[in-house]
Design an enzyme around this catalytic site. Sequence first.
Site, PDB file in Angstrom:
ATOM      1  N   ARG A  58       0.847  -1.203   0.000  1.00 23.49           N
ATOM      2  CA  ARG A  58       0.000   0.000   0.000  1.00 23.49           C
ATOM      3  C   ARG A  58       0.881   1.250   0.000  1.00 23.49           C
ATOM      4  O   ARG A  58       0.609   2.215  -0.720  1.00 23.49           O
ATOM      5  CB  ARG A  58      -0.913   0.013   1.234  1.00 23.49           C
ATOM      6  CG  ARG A  58      -1.951  -1.084   1.205  1.00 23.49           C
ATOM      7  CD  ARG A  58      -2.824  -1.034   2.460  1.00 23.49           C
ATOM      8  NE  ARG A  58      -3.692  -2.195   2.511  1.00 23.49           N
ATOM      9  CZ  ARG A  58      -3.741  -3.063   3.519  1.00 23.49           C
ATOM     10  NH1 ARG A  58      -3.006  -2.868   4.601  1.00 23.49           N
ATOM     11  NH2 ARG A  58      -4.550  -4.095   3.467  1.00 23.49           N
TER      12      ARG A  58
ATOM     13  N   ASP B 194     -15.948  -3.272  -4.251  1.00 18.99           N
ATOM     14  CA  ASP B 194     -15.977  -4.512  -3.477  1.00 18.99           C
ATOM     15  C   ASP B 194     -17.416  -5.025  -3.479  1.00 18.99           C
ATOM     16  O   ASP B 194     -18.356  -4.254  -3.678  1.00 18.99           O
ATOM     17  CB  ASP B 194     -15.490  -4.282  -2.036  1.00 18.99           C
ATOM     18  CG  ASP B 194     -14.970  -5.555  -1.386  1.00 18.99           C
ATOM     19  OD1 ASP B 194     -13.736  -5.745  -1.328  1.00 18.99           O
ATOM     20  OD2 ASP B 194     -15.806  -6.369  -0.935  1.00 18.99           O
ATOM     21  N   SER B 195     -17.566  -6.316  -3.248  1.00 16.30           N
ATOM     22  CA  SER B 195     -18.921  -6.879  -3.218  1.00 16.30           C
ATOM     23  C   SER B 195     -19.500  -6.884  -1.812  1.00 16.30           C
ATOM     24  O   SER B 195     -20.661  -7.199  -1.620  1.00 16.30           O
ATOM     25  CB  SER B 195     -18.898  -8.308  -3.773  1.00 16.30           C
ATOM     26  OG  SER B 195     -18.000  -9.091  -3.016  1.00 16.30           O
TER      27      SER B 195
ATOM     28  N   ASP C 290      -6.498  -6.758  -6.009  1.00 18.73           N
ATOM     29  CA  ASP C 290      -6.050  -7.658  -4.934  1.00 18.73           C
ATOM     30  C   ASP C 290      -7.221  -8.563  -4.542  1.00 18.73           C
ATOM     31  O   ASP C 290      -7.882  -8.337  -3.535  1.00 18.73           O
ATOM     32  CB  ASP C 290      -5.593  -6.788  -3.748  1.00 18.73           C
ATOM     33  CG  ASP C 290      -5.217  -7.612  -2.529  1.00 18.73           C
ATOM     34  OD1 ASP C 290      -4.811  -8.775  -2.692  1.00 18.73           O
ATOM     35  OD2 ASP C 290      -5.328  -7.081  -1.404  1.00 18.73           O
TER      36      ASP C 290
ATOM     37  N   CYS D   5      -3.303 -13.945  -3.272  1.00 20.42           N
ATOM     38  CA  CYS D   5      -3.059 -14.447  -1.918  1.00 20.42           C
ATOM     39  C   CYS D   5      -3.281 -15.969  -1.873  1.00 20.42           C
ATOM     40  O   CYS D   5      -3.487 -16.539  -0.811  1.00 20.42           O
ATOM     41  CB  CYS D   5      -3.924 -13.720  -0.904  1.00 20.42           C
ATOM     42  SG  CYS D   5      -5.680 -13.860  -1.242  1.00 20.42           S
TER      43      CYS D   5
HETATM   44  N1  SAH Z   1      -7.201  -5.160  -1.024  1.00 22.33           N
HETATM   45  C1  SAH Z   1      -7.777  -5.364   0.270  1.00 22.33           C
HETATM   46  C2  SAH Z   1      -7.989  -6.807   0.609  1.00 22.33           C
HETATM   47  C3  SAH Z   1      -8.843  -7.538  -0.389  1.00 22.33           C
HETATM   48  S1  SAH Z   1      -9.512  -9.025   0.242  1.00 22.33           S
HETATM   49  C4  SAH Z   1      -6.904  -4.687   1.333  1.00 22.33           C
HETATM   50  O1  SAH Z   1      -5.880  -4.078   0.990  1.00 22.33           O
HETATM   51  O2  SAH Z   1      -7.244  -4.766   2.514  1.00 22.33           O
HETATM   52  C5  SAH Z   1     -10.593  -9.476  -1.026  1.00 22.33           C
HETATM   53  C6  SAH Z   1     -11.873  -8.639  -1.116  1.00 22.33           C
HETATM   54  O3  SAH Z   1     -12.564  -9.063  -2.279  1.00 22.33           O
HETATM   55  C7  SAH Z   1     -12.845  -8.791   0.034  1.00 22.33           C
HETATM   56  O4  SAH Z   1     -13.109  -7.535   0.589  1.00 22.33           O
HETATM   57  C8  SAH Z   1     -14.126  -9.364  -0.613  1.00 22.33           C
HETATM   58  O5  SAH Z   1     -15.317  -8.788  -0.081  1.00 22.33           O
HETATM   59  C9  SAH Z   1     -13.958  -8.937  -2.046  1.00 22.33           C
HETATM   60  N2  SAH Z   1     -14.611  -9.758  -3.072  1.00 22.33           N
HETATM   61  C10 SAH Z   1     -14.680 -11.091  -3.156  1.00 22.33           C
HETATM   62  N3  SAH Z   1     -15.253 -11.468  -4.303  1.00 22.33           N
HETATM   63  C11 SAH Z   1     -15.576 -10.321  -4.963  1.00 22.33           C
HETATM   64  C12 SAH Z   1     -16.183 -10.022  -6.231  1.00 22.33           C
HETATM   65  N4  SAH Z   1     -16.559 -11.004  -7.049  1.00 22.33           N
HETATM   66  N5  SAH Z   1     -16.317  -8.739  -6.594  1.00 22.33           N
HETATM   67  C13 SAH Z   1     -15.945  -7.740  -5.760  1.00 22.33           C
HETATM   68  N6  SAH Z   1     -15.341  -7.964  -4.569  1.00 22.33           N
HETATM   69  C14 SAH Z   1     -15.169  -9.225  -4.175  1.00 22.33           C
END
Ligand code: SAH
Length: 393
Positions: free
Chosen positions: A212, A250-251, A297, A337
Amino acid sequence: MAKHPIIRLKGREGRRVRLGAPWVFSNEIVMDQAAKALAPGTLIDLKADDGQNIGTGYFNPASLISVRLFTREAGVVIDAEFFTTALRRALRRREALYDAPYYRLVHAEGDGLPGVVIDRFDDIVSVQVTTAGMETLTSELVAALDVAIAPRTVVLRNDTPSRTLEGLDPYVKAAKGEMPSRITVLENGARYFADLGGGQKTGWYYDQRDNRAFMAKLAQGKSVLDAYCYAGGFAIAAAKGGASDVTGIDSSHPALALAEEAAAANQVKARFVKADVFDELDRLVAAKEKFGIVIADPPPFVKSRKDLEPGAKAYRKLARLAASVTAPEGFLLLASCSHNIPLERFAQECAIGIARTGRNASLIHQAGVSPDHPVHPMLPETAYLKALVYALD
Ligand code: SAH
């Protein structure tokens, strides 16, 4: 000295553990009646077939990873005092790295404590136990936390799906203090919020801290798209880094609510959109929208080894779509991840996905987890996070 039941390696088996790894697989040990009768999580001494001591650990006859070692000495008493020593060592390592008490305090084998991770948010800690061995020792561990850092609140975030591999039920509760509703995270000079009871994993992803900060340095004057933004980790860092505008996708509605609160607390502007990332990227591509910085991510696409091919395809597709919305001379971060996809394969999928857009790209930065997620050098496969940053022409 403690007198533990003994688990023996089969004749020539256990090459990795003999070399210094802390794991023994079920096919490497003598699984006789006595071993099978041990309760999951029993403390044991591990010996070679010639009787040579290998170490002290715990055993689960029902798990593929049968033995996890705490130490290379046999007969060691594993109690609150043992944990206090380990926690203090882990604490000194973090204090050398960070100015404020916000970090992953314990990263399982990387800190000599297999089966547990502990995230620290000042005087609140979130503990995640993943093995039967650690589950039986939880009260000793909580007692040791009291001695080492005296937290006000200890949350047991024991609902990760991998617990089922060890025959453990999921639960979330406060082992000390009250269950906090919403906590503050201080990271890279920004203020974030997390929900330790309901959020994902332990509530916050400290693993991306350095990544970040890296992206925030590139953000000055650029428009930023943070796909899979969770509670705003990259988005808020980029906004604080001087981005001209920031969009997070995000979802998860609760995650986006935390991200919006973080934007307000940091007095920055960011827009958060609830959508499926693939759908939203399709829409942005069709609308010919471009961003100076794109961050993707996602959650793990390769949850187990059998998901490798479909997961790899999903990473390729994400790279293609994310590159398509990256502006000329923009930067693109692609992360995985999934520990079940090796770095080489992930990098290859990203490269092919970007190439499909007809863009030229240079890899400018390749990173993993932040240093509060130490990796046991004999378990390189536990280094799960891969982050690749490309500069596009
Ligand atoms: N980048 C973030 C961590 C991401 S974790 C950070 O720096 O903290 C992965 C995220 O993807 C979660 O918040 C989850 O809600 C979201 N997610 C999972 N499937 C998804 C989709 N199909 N579309 C949008 N978001 C999604």
